[in-house]
Every structure is written in C-alpha cells, then in structure tokens.
Design a protein around this motif. Structure first.
Motif, PDB file in Angstrom:
ATOM      1  N   ILE A  66       0.807  -1.224   0.000  1.00 30.60           N
ATOM      2  CA  ILE A  66       0.000   0.000   0.000  1.00 30.60           C
ATOM      3  C   ILE A  66       0.838   1.272   0.000  1.00 30.60           C
ATOM      4  O   ILE A  66       0.303   2.377   0.079  1.00 30.60           O
ATOM      5  CB  ILE A  66      -0.981   0.000   1.189  1.00 30.60           C
ATOM      6  CG1 ILE A  66      -2.214   0.870   0.902  1.00 30.60           C
ATOM      7  CG2 ILE A  66      -0.291   0.445   2.487  1.00 30.60           C
ATOM      8  CD1 ILE A  66      -3.439   0.497   1.671  1.00 30.60           C
ATOM      9  N   HIS A  67       2.177   1.130  -0.183  1.00 31.35           N
ATOM     10  CA  HIS A  67       3.022   2.325  -0.082  1.00 31.35           C
ATOM     11  C   HIS A  67       4.202   2.239  -1.041  1.00 31.35           C
ATOM     12  O   HIS A  67       5.292   1.778  -0.679  1.00 31.35           O
ATOM     13  CB  HIS A  67       3.535   2.470   1.357  1.00 31.35           C
ATOM     14  CG  HIS A  67       4.095   3.827   1.669  1.00 31.35           C
ATOM     15  ND1 HIS A  67       3.540   4.661   2.614  1.00 31.35           N
ATOM     16  CD2 HIS A  67       5.166   4.499   1.174  1.00 31.35           C
ATOM     17  CE1 HIS A  67       4.245   5.781   2.688  1.00 31.35           C
ATOM     18  NE2 HIS A  67       5.245   5.695   1.814  1.00 31.35           N
ATOM     19  N   CYS A  85      -0.121  -3.110  -5.827  1.00 30.46           N
ATOM     20  CA  CYS A  85       0.435  -1.958  -5.115  1.00 30.46           C
ATOM     21  C   CYS A  85      -0.387  -0.696  -5.332  1.00 30.46           C
ATOM     22  O   CYS A  85      -1.063  -0.530  -6.348  1.00 30.46           O
ATOM     23  CB  CYS A  85       1.878  -1.700  -5.531  1.00 30.46           C
ATOM     24  SG  CYS A  85       2.105  -1.192  -7.250  1.00 30.46           S
ATOM     25  N   VAL A  86      -0.309   0.185  -4.354  1.00 27.69           N
ATOM     26  CA  VAL A  86      -0.725   1.581  -4.472  1.00 27.69           C
ATOM     27  C   VAL A  86       0.518   2.384  -4.834  1.00 27.69           C
ATOM     28  O   VAL A  86       1.592   2.165  -4.271  1.00 27.69           O
ATOM     29  CB  VAL A  86      -1.315   2.099  -3.146  1.00 27.69           C
ATOM     30  CG1 VAL A  86      -1.277   3.626  -3.101  1.00 27.69           C
ATOM     31  CG2 VAL A  86      -2.735   1.601  -2.948  1.00 27.69           C
ATOM     32  N   VAL A  88      -2.982   0.496  -8.151  1.00 25.22           N
ATOM     33  CA  VAL A  88      -4.065   1.390  -7.742  1.00 25.22           C
ATOM     34  C   VAL A  88      -3.460   2.785  -7.574  1.00 25.22           C
ATOM     35  O   VAL A  88      -2.480   2.947  -6.835  1.00 25.22           O
ATOM     36  CB  VAL A  88      -4.710   0.926  -6.423  1.00 25.22           C
ATOM     37  CG1 VAL A  88      -5.713   1.960  -5.917  1.00 25.22           C
ATOM     38  CG2 VAL A  88      -5.379  -0.431  -6.605  1.00 25.22           C
ATOM     39  N   PHE A 138      -2.921   6.519  -6.199  1.00 22.61           N
ATOM     40  CA  PHE A 138      -3.163   7.598  -5.259  1.00 22.61           C
ATOM     41  C   PHE A 138      -2.544   8.857  -5.881  1.00 22.61           C
ATOM     42  O   PHE A 138      -1.801   8.777  -6.858  1.00 22.61           O
ATOM     43  CB  PHE A 138      -2.514   7.334  -3.905  1.00 22.61           C
ATOM     44  CG  PHE A 138      -3.333   6.482  -2.962  1.00 22.61           C
ATOM     45  CD1 PHE A 138      -4.272   5.574  -3.429  1.00 22.61           C
ATOM     46  CD2 PHE A 138      -3.137   6.568  -1.590  1.00 22.61           C
ATOM     47  CE1 PHE A 138      -5.012   4.783  -2.549  1.00 22.61           C
ATOM     48  CE2 PHE A 138      -3.861   5.789  -0.703  1.00 22.61           C
ATOM     49  CZ  PHE A 138      -4.801   4.899  -1.174  1.00 22.61           C
ATOM     50  N   ARG A 173      -7.794   6.797  -5.978  1.00 22.30           N
ATOM     51  CA  ARG A 173      -8.485   6.202  -4.835  1.00 22.30           C
ATOM     52  C   ARG A 173      -8.065   6.782  -3.489  1.00 22.30           C
ATOM     53  O   ARG A 173      -8.690   6.472  -2.471  1.00 22.30           O
ATOM     54  CB  ARG A 173      -8.230   4.686  -4.817  1.00 22.30           C
ATOM     55  CG  ARG A 173      -8.629   3.965  -6.088  1.00 22.30           C
ATOM     56  CD  ARG A 173     -10.134   3.920  -6.263  1.00 22.30           C
ATOM     57  NE  ARG A 173     -10.747   3.077  -5.263  1.00 22.30           N
ATOM     58  CZ  ARG A 173     -10.904   1.748  -5.395  1.00 22.30           C
ATOM     59  NH1 ARG A 173     -10.488   1.137  -6.483  1.00 22.30           N
ATOM     60  NH2 ARG A 173     -11.488   1.050  -4.438  1.00 22.30           N
ATOM     61  N   LEU A 228      -9.680  -0.470   0.738  1.00 20.82           N
ATOM     62  CA  LEU A 228      -9.759   0.062  -0.624  1.00 20.82           C
ATOM     63  C   LEU A 228     -10.982  -0.428  -1.385  1.00 20.82           C
ATOM     64  O   LEU A 228     -11.239   0.020  -2.515  1.00 20.82           O
ATOM     65  CB  LEU A 228      -8.491  -0.306  -1.396  1.00 20.82           C
ATOM     66  CG  LEU A 228      -7.177   0.292  -0.872  1.00 20.82           C
ATOM     67  CD1 LEU A 228      -6.003  -0.257  -1.671  1.00 20.82           C
ATOM     68  CD2 LEU A 228      -7.214   1.811  -0.922  1.00 20.82           C
TER      69      LEU A 228
END
Length: 291
Positions: A11-12, A65-66, A98, A100, A125, A289
């Motif tokens: 996620i980072h 991954c974001v 995804v 950001f 998102r 998410l």
C-alpha cells in the motif's frame, strides 16, 4: 485486478521521477542521501525506476500496489510528478496498480478542485500527505478544504508519520522539520472526518506509541508498516499488530527505498501469528480500498 490471485498488496510505493524533463537542481543530492540512509543503490546512479518499471517489477512478483507521487514543490523546489500521468500509467497497469495522488494542502481551493477531478476523471483512490516534506501540521484548519473534498469523494487519506529518511544526515536535514509528523496531530483529522479511511504511514518512530494510540482509539485510522525493515520493528509495534490492531495493519514497503523482496523476507522472520499474516499482507488493504 484479480485480488484473490495476488501474493500480497503493497500500500506504499513511490513514483519518484519528475515528469517534465530533467531532474531539478539538488534532486540528485536528495536521492543520494535517501539511498545512503536506506542502504539502497536506487538513486545513487542514473534514474530511479519509472512507474512502468515499477508495474513490471510488481507484476513479476504477483504483488499488487498503491503508487503515488509527493507534492512538495513549495518546500523543496522539486517539481512533483504529475498526478494525472501517474494515474494514467496506473490505469494501463490496473491488473497490478491502484493510483493515489498528492496535493500540497497549501494549494487551497485549487487543490480541492484538483482532488475532485482526479477522483472523478482519473480513478484516483486516495491521497498521500507528507507533513515533514510539505511543511504543515495535519490538523491545521487551512488544510481542511482539501480534506473535505477528499472525504466527499470517498477517497482515502494517507499521512507520513514519524522520522523520515528524507533529508536524514543532509545539511540542516534539507530544511525539513520533524515535528510536523507526530501522528497525534492526525487524531484531530480522524475526529473531524470519521467516515474517511486514514492511514498512518510507517511505525511513527519515535512516536510509535502515539501512532498505536490513535489507530486503536479511532475506528477509521490504520497503520502501514512501510519505511522500516520488519526486523527493526519495536516489540510493542509487533504486539499490537498481533492483537488489538491485527485488522488495521497494512503491508507497505516504501519502494524504491525499500524493496518488497527485502521487506517480505524480513517479515517472514518476525513473530507474527499465522492467522494474522494474511490480514497484514493483503486482506486489510482489500477491505479499506474496497477491492
């Protein structure tokens, strides 16, 4: 995205390179300082991985991954990577990525308009904030017009917390003030936007217990475990990950500063309960998410 088939979900991750041509003055020194701090060759020589490179790397490993840029133009003088470009490339790689975005809250109403457009037209998102790099306390009221737009659009807010490798060991810390990233300042944001998922990035050192406190007390606050090798996690952080916050902890690497290969390898060696590992590695991210 076939989430069930993924090994894990990071996620980072960062989109590092500016989009508009050559690197800005000082950017090479900045990235070399980062590489030294994280003991990572990325940034020392040549260009960092592009968003397309990142997608290929993660696809090869079957990890979702974001990805996001960081808008710190006002404080650093470095042009941000275009939010639109990052989102467009992520859309081309939607099986694995995804998007950001990042907007300096000081951009006020213009930033709020941009946030709405990015969600509606580009499928963004969530939004990454870096209080130390952007030079603001998260609970400053002038940041709220941007938060309000994000909340109304149903997106996620992700705040850097704790000490940062950015500027570490550099002259004057590259002008960055660590005080802005105490996670307790995000507590006010969680109170004022209780229906918006908020993620505290990193173990929040040296305010680790403050971060755990906020995540335990506020139902909408989560913690991503990025920016540190798991072998350096404080015992209390691991304890909370196994117990009270097992549904609130998220795998994050901090790519390219820390690779998922390194993070996951070290994560296997710490004492996380078998039933908790899949929650951290991807199931908690799936829920937050809506994947």
């Amino acid at each position: 995205m076939n989430f069930d088939a993924l090994k894990a979900f990071d996620i980072h991750t960062h989109a590092e390179e500016p989009c508009c041509g050559h690197r800005d003055d000082g950017y090479d020194e900045f990235q070399a300082g980062m590489a030294k701090y994280f003991r990572n060759p990325a940034g020392k020589d040549g260009m960092l991985p592009s968003v397309q490179d990142t997608a290929a790397y993660y696809r090869e490993r079957n990890i979702g991954c974001v990805i996001f840029p960081v808008d710190a133009e006002r404080e650093t003088g470095f042009r941000r990577y275009s939010n639109e470009e990052v989102a467009e490339i992520a859309a081309e790689n939607s099986d694995i990525m995804v998007p950001f975005a990042s907007i300096d809250p000081a951009k006020g109403k213009a930033g709020a308009r941009e946030a709405r457009r990015l969600v509606r037209e580009f499928g963004v998102r969530g939004f990454k904030f870096h209080p130390t790099m952007q030079g603001f306390f998260p609970n400053e009221r002038w940041a709220y017009p941007l938060y309000e737009a994000i909340a109304e659009e149903g997106a996620v807010m992700l705040f850097h917390s704790g000490q940062t490798g950015v500027g570490s060991g550099m002259h004057g810390g590259m002008g960055m003030r660590l005080k802005y990233s105490n996670p307790v300042h995000v507590d006010d944001v969680a109170v004022d936007f209780p229906d918006t998922p908020i993620i505290l990035a990193h173990p929040s050192f040296p305010w680790t217990e403050e971060g755990l406190m906020v995540a335990q007390h506020k139902p909408n606050v989560y913690i991503d475990m990025s920016g540190w090798s798991p072998k350096y996690f404080p015992p209390i952080f691991v304890h909370y990950a196994n117990t009270l916050l097992k549904e609130k902890m998220l795998f994050g690497s901090d790519w390219p500063a820390i690779t998922p290969d390194r993070w996951l390898n070290d994560f296997e060696k710490i004492e996380i309960r078998d039933e908790v590992r899949p929650l951290i590695l991807k199931e908690n991210a799936r829920r937050i998410l809506g994947l």
